[in-house]
Structure formats: structure tokens, C-alpha cells
Design an enzyme around this catalytic site. Structure first.
Site, PDB file in Angstrom:
ATOM      1  N   SER A 124       0.832  -1.244  -0.082  1.00 44.88           N
ATOM      2  CA  SER A 124       0.033   0.012  -0.030  1.00 44.88           C
ATOM      3  C   SER A 124       0.904   1.200  -0.008  1.00 44.88           C
ATOM      4  O   SER A 124       1.937   1.313   0.504  1.00 44.88           O
ATOM      5  CB  SER A 124      -0.874  -0.019   1.172  1.00 44.88           C
ATOM      6  N   TYR A 148      -1.497  -1.668  10.879  1.00 44.91           N
ATOM      7  CA  TYR A 148      -1.795  -1.882   9.669  1.00 44.91           C
ATOM      8  C   TYR A 148      -0.712  -1.667   8.483  1.00 44.91           C
ATOM      9  O   TYR A 148      -0.119  -2.684   7.845  1.00 44.91           O
ATOM     10  CB  TYR A 148      -3.071  -1.337   8.906  1.00 44.91           C
ATOM     11  N   LYS A 152       2.225  -4.109   6.522  1.00 42.79           N
ATOM     12  CA  LYS A 152       2.694  -4.038   4.885  1.00 42.79           C
ATOM     13  C   LYS A 152       4.265  -3.983   4.902  1.00 42.79           C
ATOM     14  O   LYS A 152       4.716  -4.895   4.102  1.00 42.79           O
ATOM     15  CB  LYS A 152       1.873  -3.072   4.274  1.00 42.79           C
TER      16      LYS A 152
HETATM   17  P1  NAD Z   1     -10.919  -7.335   1.341  1.00 43.66           P
HETATM   18  O1  NAD Z   1     -10.985  -7.400   3.082  1.00 43.66           O
HETATM   19  O2  NAD Z   1     -11.969  -7.065   0.730  1.00 43.66           O
HETATM   20  O3  NAD Z   1     -10.107  -8.593   1.196  1.00 43.66           O
HETATM   21  C1  NAD Z   1      -9.289  -9.292   1.935  1.00 43.66           C
HETATM   22  C2  NAD Z   1      -9.769 -10.745   1.844  1.00 43.66           C
HETATM   23  O4  NAD Z   1      -8.671 -11.695   2.696  1.00 43.66           O
HETATM   24  C3  NAD Z   1     -10.914 -10.736   2.388  1.00 43.66           C
HETATM   25  O5  NAD Z   1     -11.873 -11.556   1.686  1.00 43.66           O
HETATM   26  C4  NAD Z   1     -10.851 -11.555   3.854  1.00 43.66           C
HETATM   27  O6  NAD Z   1     -11.775 -12.620   4.317  1.00 43.66           O
HETATM   28  C5  NAD Z   1      -9.400 -12.532   3.625  1.00 43.66           C
HETATM   29  N1  NAD Z   1      -8.563 -12.837   4.492  1.00 43.66           N
HETATM   30  C6  NAD Z   1      -8.181 -11.905   5.824  1.00 43.66           C
HETATM   31  N2  NAD Z   1      -7.349 -12.522   6.596  1.00 43.66           N
HETATM   32  C7  NAD Z   1      -7.501 -13.789   6.047  1.00 43.66           C
HETATM   33  C8  NAD Z   1      -6.745 -15.105   6.467  1.00 43.66           C
HETATM   34  N3  NAD Z   1      -5.926 -15.370   7.624  1.00 43.66           N
HETATM   35  N4  NAD Z   1      -6.658 -16.214   5.836  1.00 43.66           N
HETATM   36  C9  NAD Z   1      -7.658 -16.251   4.528  1.00 43.66           C
HETATM   37  N5  NAD Z   1      -8.247 -15.244   4.203  1.00 43.66           N
HETATM   38  C10 NAD Z   1      -8.153 -13.994   5.114  1.00 43.66           C
HETATM   39  O7  NAD Z   1      -9.532  -6.290   1.093  1.00 43.66           O
HETATM   40  P2  NAD Z   1      -9.057  -5.659  -0.150  1.00 43.66           P
HETATM   41  O8  NAD Z   1      -9.554  -4.271  -0.297  1.00 43.66           O
HETATM   42  O9  NAD Z   1      -9.510  -6.638  -1.257  1.00 43.66           O
HETATM   43  O10 NAD Z   1      -7.440  -5.826  -0.013  1.00 43.66           O
HETATM   44  C11 NAD Z   1      -6.801  -6.695  -0.377  1.00 43.66           C
HETATM   45  C12 NAD Z   1      -5.225  -6.561  -0.257  1.00 43.66           C
HETATM   46  O11 NAD Z   1      -4.831  -5.309  -0.589  1.00 43.66           O
HETATM   47  C13 NAD Z   1      -5.079  -6.383   1.270  1.00 43.66           C
HETATM   48  O12 NAD Z   1      -4.005  -7.137   1.627  1.00 43.66           O
HETATM   49  C14 NAD Z   1      -5.092  -4.913   1.731  1.00 43.66           C
HETATM   50  O13 NAD Z   1      -4.370  -4.804   2.803  1.00 43.66           O
HETATM   51  C15 NAD Z   1      -4.385  -4.584   0.434  1.00 43.66           C
HETATM   52  N6  NAD Z   1      -4.716  -3.010   0.175  1.00 43.66           N
HETATM   53  C16 NAD Z   1      -6.088  -2.466   0.022  1.00 43.66           C
HETATM   54  C17 NAD Z   1      -6.267  -1.130  -0.174  1.00 43.66           C
HETATM   55  C18 NAD Z   1      -7.689  -0.647  -0.351  1.00 43.66           C
HETATM   56  O14 NAD Z   1      -8.000   0.400  -0.143  1.00 43.66           O
HETATM   57  N7  NAD Z   1      -8.582  -1.795  -0.361  1.00 43.66           N
HETATM   58  C19 NAD Z   1      -5.303  -0.398  -0.572  1.00 43.66           C
HETATM   59  C20 NAD Z   1      -3.892  -0.770  -0.370  1.00 43.66           C
HETATM   60  C21 NAD Z   1      -3.715  -2.111  -0.002  1.00 43.66           C
END
Ligand code: NAD
Ligand code: UDP
Length: 334
Positions: A124, A148, A152
């Protein structure tokens, strides 16, 4: 030969899964469904017209995760799974470190055991902290202000150290800017639990009359209109960045590469509101509120490394992001 997509039923993972399937890739999804729903699997299948295997498995559950590696020939991993709420991470640091860091360690240990040494990781822009200048390049100094963000940064370091110890590993770290929007079918999108923290779902809730007005967190920043500036990127453009990363990792020869995935264009909170109103013909009531602790004035990417080395650029504009977000919310927020 399959790509393992951890967190593949989540917001970004589901959009990426569709693009991978439509391109003809075989995928296996692992998700513990702590922040997504099983119905997402059917939606991914319906939209893509393709099938895939799904395992409801927690990354912390080594025994069941190992079955996934035993039963499939996993050649690359795209690692989305993780907890992602900044505020919650300050209240529950132990849960965040355990889930994100330990979960990743279990995953990479099994990858090593099954000789799959290609990983694309969801990082991120938060790892840049308060950037010294704009736009942000990949080699800028890194710092974080909440657990958080620290998970990362720590995972980036862990993957880099694994590569140092064994140069057969290929690692691609993707630093996302602000993903918004939804698939243009309106079938899948972002569905936060409770009152949204992020601006786009919040604006959608105001548009849907679920919330009275948007609080604009500060109008005295050093930005053109005083409100915070961010690099909003359409989730489908972001998903397509992962396809380019997979193409790249298949040609890599023991490397670690880091790419910013953003549009390179910053928009203020008020510009985002105006674009939403124009795209959807709905007025968004807002009030100027206090700055939110921990926020920075402006953050946008220099995405030229991804353009030059991955051949990836974001093509969907802010109006399209607003239109697609609202189409999904209108259809799904009852
Ligand atoms: P999200 O919460 O919609 O998706 C993450 C998924 O991971 C969920 O379906 C959750 O059930 C699953 N999960 C969490 N812990 C788990 C575990 N221990 N075992 C198995 N499954 C698990 O989030 P997103 O927005 O799709 O983000 C995806 C990735 O991108 C994440 O790592 C997040 O930190 C990163 N990210 C997101 C953003 C944003 O703004 N959405 C920005 C930068 C980085
Ligand atoms: N923001 C806002 N009101 C809200 C939520 C966010 O004014 O209810 C602003 C926030 O201050 C920042 C921008 O919108 O300038 C994006 O915030 P978000 O939480 O979506 O993402 P962040 O960049 O903090 O990860």
C-alpha cells in the site's frame, strides 16, 4: 498449473480473479471469509463464465493450507489476504500482526516446501508515510504510523529477505494507491461492514440516504482547495496490473521488484464529490469537519515504473470510478 489467489473473494481479489479467468488462467482461491462472502464465488463464475476451485481456509491453518498445495500445482501466488482497517489495527494490533504477518509466514513456508517461489504481494502507498515530495516514486523513504501499515512494511521486508537467502525467489510488491470503483456489471464491488471509513463507500451511503452527509476532514491543507488529495484508481485497472505482474514474474530470474499502482493524478475530496455528482446526477451533502488524525495533505503516485516495466497504465477516469461505484451500491445496498 494454477495461480493461488489468497483473499480472492475480497474486494480487489474478486476483481482480479475475474480478469485472470477471462484471460484463460487457472486459479485456486483461498479465503477464510472473515471479510467476504461465499456468494462471491458464484458471482466470479457467472461474470467470467469460468470455473475454479475455492478453499475456505485460514492462512493460519497450516494443515488445511498445505492440502491446497498438495492438491494443486501452484506456480504463482497473488497474496491479497489480510486485515486492512487502519483504525481497527490500532485497537487490535496483536490480531493484525498475527493475521497478516504469521499468515504470510505460513504461506511462504509452504511455498518453499512445494517449490513455488513466485509471489505478488498487495502492499500500500501507506508505507510512504508523509512523502518528502510528490509524485511518489518507489525508492522514496518508508515509514508507517499504524499497525496495519507496519504489517505491510514488515511483509515487504520479509519477502525481500527470503529472496536474499534464496535467489530462486521472484517477488513483486505492488503498492496500491486508493482503489475505488467496481466491476461494470454492478454485480461485485466494495461492501464494508458498518459505517464506512473510506471516502468512496461513505459518499455512496450518503447518495443512498443511508447517511445524512459527508464530513470533509479538513479544508486547510496545503492543497489547491484545502481538502486532502489522493490518487484514486479504478479497481479493474488495479486488477489488470496484477495480470501484468504475473506476466512479468514468469520472465523474472530471481528478482524483487516494487511497483506503484496509481493513475499519477491526484484529486481533492471536493473534486471527488463533484465528479460523483456529475457522473450520477445525485447531490452529495457535505460539511467541513476537523482534520482526521494521521491524514496527510496529498498522496499520488509516479506510476512510470509500472508503465515502463510492466506495460501497465490505468485507463479509467474518476467519473467512471464514481459511476461504477454507484451502480454497484444502488443494486446491492438494501
Ligand atoms: P478485503 O478485506 O476485501 O479482502 C481481503 C480478503 O482476505 C477478505 O476476503 C478476507 O476474508 C481475507 N482474509 C483476511 N485474512 C485472512 C486469513 N488469515 N486467511 C484467509 N483469508 C483471509 O480487502 P481488499 O480491499 O480486497 O484488499 C486486498 C489486499 O490489498 C489487502 O492485503 C489490503 O491490505 C491491500 N490493500 C488494500 C487497499 C484498499 O484500499 N482496499 C489499499 C492498499 C492495499
Ligand atoms: N475523507 C473525508 N471524509 C471521510 C473519509 C475520508 O474527507 O469520511 C478524506 C480523507 O481525509 C482523505 C481522503 O478522503 O483525504 C481519502 O480517505 P480514505 O480514508 O478513503 O483513504 P486514505 O487515503 O486515508 O487511505
Amino acid at each position: 498449473m494454477s495461480i493461488l489467489v489468497t483473499g480472492g473473494t475480497g474486494f480487489i481479489g474478486s476483481h482480479t480473479a475475474i480478469e485472470l479467468l477471462e484471460k484463460g488462467e487457472e486459479i485456486v482461491i483461498v479465503d477464510n471469509l472473515c471479510n467476504s462472502k461465499i456468494e462471491m464465488c458464484d458471482k466470479i463464475k457467472e461474470i467470467s463464465g469460468k470455473d475454479f476451485k475455492f478453499y475456505k481456509v485460514d492462512l493460519l491453518d497450516r494443515e488445511n493450507l498445505e492440502k491446497v498445495f498438495k492438491e494443486n500445482d501452484i506456480t504463482e501466488v497473488i497474496h491479497f489476504a489480510g486485515l486492512k482497517a487502519v483504525g481497527e489495527s490500532c485497537e487490535k494490533p496483536i490480531e493484525y500482526y498475527h493475521n497478516n504477518i504469521t499468515g504470510t509466514l505460513v504461506l511462504v513456508d509452504l511455498m518453499r516446501k512445494y517449490k513455488c517461489k513466485n509471489i505478488v504481494f498487495s502492499s500500500s502507498a501507506t508505507v510512504y508515510g508523509k512523502p518528502k515530495e510528490l509524485p511518489i516514486k518507489e525508492d522514496f523513504p518508508l515509514s508507517t504510523t499504524n499497525p496495519y501499515g507496519t504489517t505491510k512494511l514488515m511483509i515487504e521486508q520479509i519477502l525481500t529477505d527470503i529472496h536474499k537467502s534464496d535467489d530462486e525467489w521472484n517477488v513483486i510488491i505492488l503498492r496500491y494507491f486508493n482503489p475505488i470503483g467496481a466491476h461494470e456489471s454492478g454485480e461485485i464491488g466494495e461492501n464494508p461492514n458498518g459505517i464506512p471509513n473510506n471516502i468512496m463507500p461513505y459518499i455512496n451511503y450518503v447518495a443512498a440516504d443511508k447517511l445524512d452527509h459527508l464530513n470533509v476532514f479538513g479544508n486547510d491543507y496545503d492543497t489547491p482547495d484545502g481538502t486532502g488529495v489522493r490518487d484514486y484508481i479504478h479497481v479493474v485497472d488495479l486488477a489488470l496490473g496484477h495480470l501484468k505482474a504475473i506476466d512479468k514474474i514468469r520472465k523474472m530470474n530471481g528478482q524483487v521488484e516494487i511497483y506503484n499502482l496509481g493513475t499519477g493524478q491526484g484529486y481533492s475530496v471536493l473534486e471527488l464529490v463533484q465528479n460523483f455528482e456529475k457522473a450520477n446526477g445525485i447531490k452529495i451533502k457535505y460539511e467541513i469537519a476537523e482534520r482526521r488524525p494521521g491524514d496527510i495533505a496529498a498522496c499520488y503516485a509516479d506510476p512510470s515504473k509500472a508503465k515502463n516495466e510492466l506495460g501497465w497504465v490505468a485507463t479509467r477516469n474518476l467519473e467512471q470510478m464514481c459511476r461504477d461505484s454507484w451502480r454497484y451500491t444502488e443494486k446491492n445496498l438494501k
